[in-house]
Design a protein around this motif. Structure first.
Motif, PDB file in Angstrom:
ATOM      1  N   THR A   1      14.222   4.638 -16.303  1.00  0.00           N
ATOM      2  CA  THR A   1      14.725   3.597 -15.392  1.00  0.00           C
ATOM      3  C   THR A   1      15.618   4.212 -14.327  1.00  0.00           C
ATOM      4  N   LYS A   2      16.456   5.151 -14.730  1.00  0.00           N
ATOM      5  CA  LYS A   2      17.304   5.855 -13.756  1.00  0.00           C
ATOM      6  C   LYS A   2      16.445   6.717 -12.823  1.00  0.00           C
ATOM      7  N   ALA A   3      15.379   7.299 -13.368  1.00  0.00           N
ATOM      8  CA  ALA A   3      14.496   8.145 -12.551  1.00  0.00           C
ATOM      9  C   ALA A   3      13.859   7.336 -11.428  1.00  0.00           C
ATOM     10  N   VAL A   4      13.444   6.106 -11.734  1.00  0.00           N
ATOM     11  CA  VAL A   4      12.831   5.256 -10.718  1.00  0.00           C
ATOM     12  C   VAL A   4      13.846   4.939  -9.619  1.00  0.00           C
ATOM     13  N   GLN A   5      15.121   4.774 -10.001  1.00  0.00           N
ATOM     14  CA  GLN A   5      16.156   4.560  -8.991  1.00  0.00           C
ATOM     15  C   GLN A   5      16.294   5.784  -8.083  1.00  0.00           C
ATOM     16  N   LEU A   6      16.136   6.985  -8.665  1.00  0.00           N
ATOM     17  CA  LEU A   6      16.195   8.206  -7.856  1.00  0.00           C
ATOM     18  C   LEU A   6      15.050   8.276  -6.853  1.00  0.00           C
ATOM     19  N   LEU A   7      13.929   7.648  -7.190  1.00  0.00           N
ATOM     20  CA  LEU A   7      12.774   7.632  -6.281  1.00  0.00           C
ATOM     21  C   LEU A   7      13.070   6.907  -4.977  1.00  0.00           C
ATOM     22  N   LYS A   8      14.021   5.957  -5.061  1.00  0.00           N
ATOM     23  CA  LYS A   8      14.323   5.091  -3.914  1.00  0.00           C
ATOM     24  C   LYS A   8      13.100   4.262  -3.517  1.00  0.00           C
ATOM     25  N   GLY A   9      12.370   3.844  -4.544  1.00  0.00           N
ATOM     26  CA  GLY A   9      11.192   3.010  -4.360  1.00  0.00           C
ATOM     27  C   GLY A   9      10.633   2.655  -5.716  1.00  0.00           C
ATOM     28  N   SER A  10       9.562   1.899  -5.757  1.00  0.00           N
ATOM     29  CA  SER A  10       8.975   1.483  -7.025  1.00  0.00           C
ATOM     30  C   SER A  10       8.160   2.615  -7.638  1.00  0.00           C
ATOM     31  N   ASP A  11       7.921   2.498  -8.933  1.00  0.00           N
ATOM     32  CA  ASP A  11       7.132   3.501  -9.652  1.00  0.00           C
ATOM     33  C   ASP A  11       5.649   3.212  -9.456  1.00  0.00           C
ATOM     34  N   THR A  12       5.191   3.399  -8.229  1.00  0.00           N
ATOM     35  CA  THR A  12       3.794   3.179  -7.880  1.00  0.00           C
ATOM     36  C   THR A  12       3.269   4.374  -7.094  1.00  0.00           C
ATOM     37  N   HIS A  13       2.002   4.339  -6.810  1.00  0.00           N
ATOM     38  CA  HIS A  13       1.377   5.400  -6.017  1.00  0.00           C
ATOM     39  C   HIS A  13       1.902   5.463  -4.588  1.00  0.00           C
ATOM     40  N   LEU A  14       2.483   4.371  -4.102  1.00  0.00           N
ATOM     41  CA  LEU A  14       2.800   4.263  -2.683  1.00  0.00           C
ATOM     42  C   LEU A  14       4.166   4.815  -2.298  1.00  0.00           C
ATOM     43  N   THR A  15       5.022   5.088  -3.254  1.00  0.00           N
ATOM     44  CA  THR A  15       6.366   5.561  -2.937  1.00  0.00           C
ATOM     45  C   THR A  15       6.329   7.042  -2.564  1.00  0.00           C
ATOM     46  N   PRO A  16       6.777   7.413  -1.372  1.00  0.00           N
ATOM     47  CA  PRO A  16       6.743   8.828  -0.971  1.00  0.00           C
ATOM     48  C   PRO A  16       7.787   9.647  -1.719  1.00  0.00           C
ATOM     49  N   LEU A  17       7.488  10.902  -1.924  1.00  0.00           N
ATOM     50  CA  LEU A  17       8.422  11.817  -2.564  1.00  0.00           C
ATOM     51  C   LEU A  17       9.521  12.219  -1.583  1.00  0.00           C
ATOM     52  N   TRP A  18      10.529  12.875  -2.119  1.00  0.00           N
ATOM     53  CA  TRP A  18      11.694  13.316  -1.349  1.00  0.00           C
ATOM     54  C   TRP A  18      11.307  14.094  -0.098  1.00  0.00           C
ATOM     55  N   TRP A  19      10.332  15.014  -0.217  1.00  0.00           N
ATOM     56  CA  TRP A  19       9.978  15.857   0.915  1.00  0.00           C
ATOM     57  C   TRP A  19       8.904  15.243   1.812  1.00  0.00           C
ATOM     58  N   ASP A  20       8.346  14.097   1.420  1.00  0.00           N
ATOM     59  CA  ASP A  20       7.257  13.460   2.158  1.00  0.00           C
ATOM     60  C   ASP A  20       7.854  12.511   3.194  1.00  0.00           C
ATOM     61  N   LYS A  21       7.930  12.963   4.433  1.00  0.00           N
ATOM     62  CA  LYS A  21       8.562  12.187   5.498  1.00  0.00           C
ATOM     63  C   LYS A  21       7.559  11.628   6.497  1.00  0.00           C
ATOM     64  N   ASN A  22       6.301  11.525   6.098  1.00  0.00           N
ATOM     65  CA  ASN A  22       5.277  10.996   7.006  1.00  0.00           C
ATOM     66  C   ASN A  22       5.109   9.498   6.826  1.00  0.00           C
TER      67      ASN A  22
END
Length: 526
Positions: free
Chosen positions: A505-526
């Motif tokens: 649950t804390k990890a999903v908060q670190l994502l800054k988005g939902s736990d789905t395919h659509l949430t970009p990673l930290w380095w993905d700025k496109n």
């Protein structure tokens, strides 16, 4: 020797199961005992340590089909699936398969490396190689999911915390720098000897490998942390990266079926569940790429190199144009004689990293204004193509020169949907347009790192310079428009919600988005 190896294999399997950190299954009585009492696993002797390294090398590829082929290989559009049962080609969520990623890293690699690093001195070359392989293993995991169990992995805690990607990457860079520092002080040693299935203990090559991995990771973070990326990239190049194919290429030795160490792509190619993608057909046929007969086998139906689009449904897959017979099987070195391949296909080495990739990384770095060495972007780009051709057995220098200077363009694939060409970018380096140059570098790197779909997909998500075909159908409820939505990551395995709920649950908060395919990673700025 064989008796000792069998004993060690049993021991390591036991350790892997018991030290899987509650990431893959709930705690058991035996897990608790061993996890709290390191003496339970101290039977491994120093003479057996090289085999731990061998196992860690194999472990990265131990779940190849469900870890890589049914995810990244499809998302990178190296292949498309001919089997309707594999819905990841239609972007469906498959938690059971993503769990295999955790199994490979946390059960089949991490325990072995942790034991090695406990048993040897931090100043030893064996420790350095273990650190390098640790980074190689876990960059493939965090680049799939985002935050991952990392700093506490192996701690014995019941609930294992997740680390944010920026912290994980910072540790990657530190480990690689430390490893190279140690190796440069031990250039005459042969760590792990023949048990090192990649370089047989050649320290000079491991230094180049580590620095190339550092360069790869530097480019990965170039949009999110450009200053750190530049520093790491320039340090990597100054320390020496992979330069020449085939001498520097990282290839992992494999055996035949009786050795239980078959090339993982070879082991599944005969399932006949995937074929060349339309993206591959458009580019390789249009460019008249001499590697096409290495990467692919002509379709049985017409003896031509054919591919098809990703994401067909059951009705579309029933069309003859989308059958196995009408599309190209993966190349001879990964295919049995029955499919038009080689008798030695099972023992084809695994492609881990190449000098060509280092060249394309340096070409992009030069365009970013980084100090990448004596050549400029154009020269690195052309050197990368030369190295890749040599790597894949293309030896005709005139043909290589003609390819590099060619203005040929991708073509429309002969597919079911009459798709257009994937892009209109030629091979010859554009003289002025930086955008076109970056797309050219991206395309040639995508071709060169084949069949490593994990790296190809990560690179595509990072830069988005090279646009892939729209997936035809989506079975993913979160992806309703495949023209504008794309897979940015894998959702976490369901098991994590069962056994590590508070931390996931804390990890999903670190994502800054939902736990789905659509949430970009930290380095993905496109």
């Amino acid at each position: 020797m064989m008796k000792s190896y069998k004993k060690l294999s049993y021991t390591v399997i036991l350790i892997a199961g018991l030290l899987s950190l509650n990431l893959l299954s709930s705690c058991t009585k035996n897990y608790s005992e061993v996890n709290s009492d390191p003496s339970k696993v101290t039977e491994i002797t120093s003479g057996e340590l090289p085999f731990l390294f061998t196992r860690a090398l194999h472990g990265v590829y131990s779940s190849y089909q469900t870890d890589q082929n049914l995810f990244a290989d499809l998302y990178a559009q190296y292949y498309a699936n001919t089997s309707v049962n594999f819905a990841t080609d239609r972007l469906a969520v498959q938690h059971a398969w993503s769990d295999a990623v955790y199994t490979a890293a946390y059960s089949n690699v991490m325990p072995q490396l942790q034991i090695l690093m406990q048993k040897v001195e931090p100043t030893s070359p064996e420790y350095a190689l273990s650190n390098i392989w640790w980074v190689f293993t876990f960059h493939r995991v965090t680049d799939y999911f985002g935050p991952i169990p990392y700093s506490q992995a192996g701690s014995g805690e019941k609930n294992v915390a997740y680390d944010p990607m920026d912290k994980v990457y910072a540790d990657f860079f530190k480990r690689l720098n430390d490893a190279v520092t140690v190796l440069k002080q031990n250039t005459a040693s042969k760590p792990f000897g023949a048990a090192d299935l990649i370089y047989a203990g050649d320290v000079s090559k491991w230094i180049k490998f580590a620095n190339t991995l550092r360069l790869r990771l530097a480019l990965r973070i170039s949009a999110v942390d450009p200053a750190r990326a530049k520093t790491e990239a320039e340090a990597a190049v100054a320390g020496g990266v992979l330069e020449s194919s085939p001498a520097d290429d990282a290839l992992m030795k494999r055996g035949n079926a009786t050795s239980a160490a078959v090339n993982p792509l070879s082991s599944m190619s005969e399932y006949n569940e995937f074929r060349m993608s339309a993206t591959m057909e458009s580019i390789m046929k249009g460019y008249q790429d001499p590697r096409i007969s290495v990467y692919w086998i002509p379709a049985r139906a017409n003896n031509e190199f054919n591919g098809f689009r990703n994401g067909y449904n059951s009705i579309q897959l029933g069309n003859a144009l989308n059958s196995n017979a009408a599309n190209s099987h993966v190349g001879p070195r990964w295919s049995s004689p029955a499919s038009g391949g080689l008798a030695t296909f099972e023992s084809t080495p695994v492609n881990v990293m190449s000098a060509a990739e280092a060249d394309f990384l340096r070409a992009e770095g030069d365009l970013l204004g980084w100090r990448m060495g004596d050549l400029n972007a154009k020269a690195f780009y052309e050197k990368g193509m030369r190295n890749s051709m040599v790597q894949w057995g293309v030896s005709n220098s005139a043909a290589i020169d003609a390819y590099i200077s060619s203005n040929k363009l991708p073509v429309a694939p002969q597919d079911f949907l009459n798709s257009p060409a994937i892009t209109n970018v030629p091979i010859a380096f554009h003289p002025t347009s930086r955008d076109i140059q970056l797309e050219q570098i991206a395309i040639q790197k995508w071709l060169a790192v084949f069949p490593d779909g994990k790296e190809a997909w990560a690179d595509i998500r990072r830069h988005r310079r090279f646009k892939l075909y729209q997936v035809v159908n989506s079975d993913n409820p979160n992806i309703t428009n495949t023209a504008t939505q794309w897979v940015r990551r894998l959702p976490y395995p369901d098991k994590e919600y069962q056994v590590n709920r508070a931390e996931i649950t804390k990890a999903v908060q670190l994502l800054k988005g939902s736990d789905t395919h659509l949430t970009p990673l930290w380095w993905d700025k496109n």
